[in-house]
Design a protein around this motif. Structure first.
Motif, PDB file in Angstrom:
ATOM      1  N   ALA A   1     -12.367  -1.344  -1.022  1.00 25.83           N
ATOM      2  CA  ALA A   1     -12.616  -2.649  -0.215  1.00 25.83           C
ATOM      3  C   ALA A   1     -12.962  -3.425  -1.110  1.00 25.83           C
ATOM      4  CB  ALA A   1     -13.760  -2.336   0.858  1.00 25.83           C
ATOM      5  N   GLY A   2     -12.760  -4.768  -1.332  1.00 22.80           N
ATOM      6  CA  GLY A   2     -12.965  -5.830  -1.915  1.00 22.80           C
ATOM      7  C   GLY A   2     -11.982  -5.838  -3.104  1.00 22.80           C
ATOM      8  N   THR A   3     -11.072  -4.980  -3.287  1.00 24.67           N
ATOM      9  CA  THR A   3     -10.080  -5.041  -4.565  1.00 24.67           C
ATOM     10  C   THR A   3      -8.678  -5.376  -3.882  1.00 24.67           C
ATOM     11  OG1 THR A   3     -11.180  -3.239  -5.610  1.00 24.67           O
ATOM     12  CG2 THR A   3      -9.078  -3.598  -6.353  1.00 24.67           C
ATOM     13  N   PHE A   4      -8.095  -6.170  -4.384  1.00 32.77           N
ATOM     14  CA  PHE A   4      -6.736  -6.528  -3.931  1.00 32.77           C
ATOM     15  C   PHE A   4      -5.671  -5.499  -4.042  1.00 32.77           C
ATOM     16  CE2 PHE A   4      -8.822 -10.103  -2.565  1.00 32.77           C
ATOM     17  CZ  PHE A   4      -8.243 -11.061  -1.668  1.00 32.77           C
ATOM     18  N   PHE A   5      -4.770  -5.025  -3.292  1.00 31.22           N
ATOM     19  CA  PHE A   5      -3.488  -4.493  -3.361  1.00 31.22           C
ATOM     20  C   PHE A   5      -2.368  -5.321  -3.852  1.00 31.22           C
ATOM     21  CE2 PHE A   5      -0.865  -1.250  -0.972  1.00 31.22           C
ATOM     22  CZ  PHE A   5      -0.532  -0.604  -1.839  1.00 31.22           C
ATOM     23  N   HIS A   6      -1.622  -5.303  -4.882  1.00 28.33           N
ATOM     24  CA  HIS A   6      -0.710  -6.061  -5.161  1.00 28.33           C
ATOM     25  C   HIS A   6       0.794  -5.201  -5.339  1.00 28.33           C
ATOM     26  CE1 HIS A   6      -3.564  -9.180  -7.155  1.00 28.33           C
ATOM     27  NE2 HIS A   6      -4.312  -7.986  -7.433  1.00 28.33           N
ATOM     28  N   LYS A   7       1.500  -5.801  -4.356  1.00 28.68           N
ATOM     29  CA  LYS A   7       2.842  -5.085  -4.382  1.00 28.68           C
ATOM     30  C   LYS A   7       4.117  -6.077  -4.538  1.00 28.68           C
ATOM     31  CE  LYS A   7       2.364  -4.282   0.200  1.00 28.68           C
ATOM     32  NZ  LYS A   7       2.642  -3.669   1.517  1.00 28.68           N
ATOM     33  N   GLN A   8       5.258  -5.538  -5.027  1.00 31.24           N
ATOM     34  CA  GLN A   8       6.452  -6.116  -5.225  1.00 31.24           C
ATOM     35  C   GLN A   8       6.922  -6.829  -4.033  1.00 31.24           C
ATOM     36  OE1 GLN A   8       7.683  -6.866  -8.403  1.00 31.24           O
ATOM     37  NE2 GLN A   8       5.646  -6.230  -8.858  1.00 31.24           N
ATOM     38  N   ALA A   9       6.935  -6.032  -2.848  1.00 31.74           N
ATOM     39  CA  ALA A   9       7.487  -6.440  -1.553  1.00 31.74           C
ATOM     40  C   ALA A   9       6.529  -6.064  -0.520  1.00 31.74           C
ATOM     41  CB  ALA A   9       8.921  -5.896  -1.142  1.00 31.74           C
ATOM     42  N   GLU A  10       6.357  -6.722   0.600  1.00 34.75           N
ATOM     43  CA  GLU A  10       5.572  -6.435   1.614  1.00 34.75           C
ATOM     44  C   GLU A  10       5.807  -5.137   2.182  1.00 34.75           C
ATOM     45  OE1 GLU A  10       4.237  -9.058   5.071  1.00 34.75           O
ATOM     46  OE2 GLU A  10       5.224 -10.836   3.851  1.00 34.75           O
ATOM     47  N   ALA A  11       7.175  -4.607   2.440  1.00 37.86           N
ATOM     48  CA  ALA A  11       7.420  -3.201   2.948  1.00 37.86           C
ATOM     49  C   ALA A  11       7.162  -2.266   1.832  1.00 37.86           C
ATOM     50  CB  ALA A  11       9.009  -3.413   3.142  1.00 37.86           C
ATOM     51  N   ASP A  12       6.733  -2.504   0.703  1.00 40.33           N
ATOM     52  CA  ASP A  12       6.277  -1.299  -0.378  1.00 40.33           C
ATOM     53  C   ASP A  12       5.152  -0.649   0.064  1.00 40.33           C
ATOM     54  OD1 ASP A  12       8.621  -2.271  -1.704  1.00 40.33           O
ATOM     55  OD2 ASP A  12       7.230  -3.037  -3.395  1.00 40.33           O
ATOM     56  N   SER A  13       5.110   0.677   0.087  1.00 39.18           N
ATOM     57  CA  SER A  13       4.068   1.442   0.265  1.00 39.18           C
ATOM     58  C   SER A  13       2.895   1.560  -0.913  1.00 39.18           C
ATOM     59  CB  SER A  13       4.310   2.908   0.624  1.00 39.18           C
ATOM     60  OG  SER A  13       5.348   3.351   0.033  1.00 39.18           O
ATOM     61  N   THR A  14       3.414   1.261  -2.209  1.00 34.96           N
ATOM     62  CA  THR A  14       2.653   1.646  -3.423  1.00 34.96           C
ATOM     63  C   THR A  14       2.563   0.345  -3.803  1.00 34.96           C
ATOM     64  OG1 THR A  14       4.690   1.957  -4.604  1.00 34.96           O
ATOM     65  CG2 THR A  14       3.540   3.985  -3.679  1.00 34.96           C
TER      66      THR A  14
ATOM     67  N   SER B   1      -0.501  -1.787  -7.201  1.00 34.29           N
ATOM     68  CA  SER B   1      -1.639  -1.399  -8.195  1.00 34.29           C
ATOM     69  C   SER B   1      -2.953  -2.302  -7.525  1.00 34.29           C
ATOM     70  CB  SER B   1      -1.236  -2.534  -9.453  1.00 34.29           C
ATOM     71  OG  SER B   1      -1.151  -3.757  -9.635  1.00 34.29           O
ATOM     72  N   CYS B   2      -3.940  -1.735  -8.004  1.00 32.53           N
ATOM     73  CA  CYS B   2      -5.262  -2.310  -7.243  1.00 32.53           C
ATOM     74  C   CYS B   2      -5.986  -3.031  -8.564  1.00 32.53           C
ATOM     75  CB  CYS B   2      -6.185  -1.121  -6.884  1.00 32.53           C
ATOM     76  SG  CYS B   2      -5.414  -0.181  -5.698  1.00 32.53           S
ATOM     77  N   SER B   3      -6.425  -4.437  -8.203  1.00 33.18           N
ATOM     78  CA  SER B   3      -7.189  -5.123  -9.215  1.00 33.18           C
ATOM     79  C   SER B   3      -7.483  -6.542  -8.483  1.00 33.18           C
ATOM     80  CB  SER B   3      -6.351  -5.394 -10.443  1.00 33.18           C
ATOM     81  OG  SER B   3      -5.383  -6.215 -10.465  1.00 33.18           O
ATOM     82  N   GLY B   4      -8.603  -7.017  -9.222  1.00 35.86           N
ATOM     83  CA  GLY B   4      -9.112  -8.120  -8.774  1.00 35.86           C
ATOM     84  C   GLY B   4      -9.729  -8.484  -7.524  1.00 35.86           C
ATOM     85  N   SER B   5     -10.254  -9.738  -7.216  1.00 35.55           N
ATOM     86  CA  SER B   5     -10.687 -10.149  -5.896  1.00 35.55           C
ATOM     87  C   SER B   5      -9.710 -11.221  -5.364  1.00 35.55           C
ATOM     88  CB  SER B   5     -12.103 -10.560  -6.064  1.00 35.55           C
ATOM     89  OG  SER B   5     -12.191 -11.505  -6.825  1.00 35.55           O
ATOM     90  N   SER B   6      -8.540 -11.692  -5.848  1.00 31.39           N
ATOM     91  CA  SER B   6      -7.772 -12.591  -5.413  1.00 31.39           C
ATOM     92  C   SER B   6      -6.296 -12.494  -5.580  1.00 31.39           C
ATOM     93  CB  SER B   6      -7.972 -13.778  -5.805  1.00 31.39           C
ATOM     94  OG  SER B   6      -7.966 -13.976  -7.205  1.00 31.39           O
ATOM     95  N   CYS B   7      -5.196 -12.898  -5.422  1.00 29.11           N
ATOM     96  CA  CYS B   7      -3.878 -12.846  -5.629  1.00 29.11           C
ATOM     97  C   CYS B   7      -3.631 -13.731  -7.152  1.00 29.11           C
ATOM     98  CB  CYS B   7      -2.925 -13.398  -4.667  1.00 29.11           C
ATOM     99  SG  CYS B   7      -2.961 -12.572  -3.237  1.00 29.11           S
ATOM    100  N   ASN B   8      -2.805 -13.277  -7.776  1.00 31.65           N
ATOM    101  CA  ASN B   8      -2.333 -14.130  -8.898  1.00 31.65           C
ATOM    102  C   ASN B   8      -1.577 -15.171  -8.754  1.00 31.65           C
ATOM    103  OD1 ASN B   8      -3.494 -12.023 -10.705  1.00 31.65           O
ATOM    104  ND2 ASN B   8      -1.700 -10.702 -10.533  1.00 31.65           N
ATOM    105  N   GLU B   9      -1.256 -16.055  -9.477  1.00 35.81           N
ATOM    106  CA  GLU B   9      -0.617 -17.199  -9.313  1.00 35.81           C
ATOM    107  C   GLU B   9       0.849 -17.176  -8.783  1.00 35.81           C
ATOM    108  OE1 GLU B   9       0.895 -20.368 -12.628  1.00 35.81           O
ATOM    109  OE2 GLU B   9      -0.786 -21.154 -11.976  1.00 35.81           O
TER     110      GLU B   9
ATOM    111  N   ALA C   1      -5.426 -10.145   4.736  1.00 39.29           N
ATOM    112  CA  ALA C   1      -5.682  -8.826   4.208  1.00 39.29           C
ATOM    113  C   ALA C   1      -5.870  -8.980   2.678  1.00 39.29           C
ATOM    114  CB  ALA C   1      -4.351  -7.993   4.437  1.00 39.29           C
ATOM    115  N   GLU C   2      -6.314  -8.179   2.095  1.00 42.32           N
ATOM    116  CA  GLU C   2      -6.731  -7.929   0.854  1.00 42.32           C
ATOM    117  C   GLU C   2      -5.249  -7.385   0.146  1.00 42.32           C
ATOM    118  OE1 GLU C   2     -10.112  -5.549   0.565  1.00 42.32           O
ATOM    119  OE2 GLU C   2     -11.459  -7.682   0.499  1.00 42.32           O
ATOM    120  N   VAL C   3      -4.119  -8.063   0.379  1.00 46.83           N
ATOM    121  CA  VAL C   3      -2.850  -7.478  -0.009  1.00 46.83           C
ATOM    122  C   VAL C   3      -2.031  -8.695  -0.669  1.00 46.83           C
ATOM    123  CG1 VAL C   3      -0.740  -6.651   0.674  1.00 46.83           C
ATOM    124  CG2 VAL C   3      -2.877  -5.754   1.921  1.00 46.83           C
ATOM    125  N   CYS C   4      -1.546  -8.744  -1.647  1.00 45.56           N
ATOM    126  CA  CYS C   4      -0.743  -9.467  -2.521  1.00 45.56           C
ATOM    127  C   CYS C   4       0.739  -9.248  -2.731  1.00 45.56           C
ATOM    128  CB  CYS C   4      -1.446 -10.277  -3.690  1.00 45.56           C
ATOM    129  SG  CYS C   4      -3.204 -10.374  -3.849  1.00 45.56           S
TER     130      CYS C   4
END
Length: 125
Positions: free
Chosen positions: A20-33, A35-43, A51-54
């Motif tokens: 919780a509080g860490t953003f989940f960074h994915k290549q595509a919305e449908a991806d199930s995997t 990386s976890c980092s930061g408190s916001s999405c990148n540019e 959701a805390e999903v980028c």
């Protein structure tokens, strides 16, 4: 490792969820995997709802986006034209170094192009 909530492999992009509080960074919305980092999405990413999903923007959207397609760019790199369906729209696509003479008009001296009304077949202003 940044994958404190589960993973499917040994790399930092194999996380299956994030703390919780860490953003989940994915290549595509449908991806199930991802990386976890930061408190916001990148540019070059957009946030999925509240959701805390980028998810990574389309490769043509180098200056940010609001969705996954090449028509979801929110701005374009200098020298690249921003093509929108209407002047009031905040989204569009990024390409080229000019507006189409027959299907778009340029907004003042900006690098913004807006699609002409469908009744205008020879260009518009």
């Amino acid at each position: 490792s940044s994958c404190t909530e589960g993973c499917s492999g040994s790399t930092t992009t194999d996380c299956t969820s994030c703390a919780a509080g860490t953003f989940f960074h994915k290549q595509a919305e449908a991806d199930s995997t991802g990386s976890c980092s930061g408190s916001s999405c990148n540019e070059n990413e957009y946030q999925v709802g509240s959701a805390e999903v980028c998810v990574v923007c389309d490769s043509s959207c180098t200056e940010g986006c609001s969705g996954s397609t090449n028509a979801d760019c929110t701005s374009c790199a200098a020298g690249t034209f921003f093509h929108k369906q209407a002047e009031a729209n905040s989204n569009g696509s990024c390409s080229g170094t000019s507006c189409s003479a027959t299907t778009e008009y340029q907004v003042g001296s900006t690098e913004v192009c807006v699609v002409c009304d469908s009744s205008c077949t020879e260009g518009c202003s």
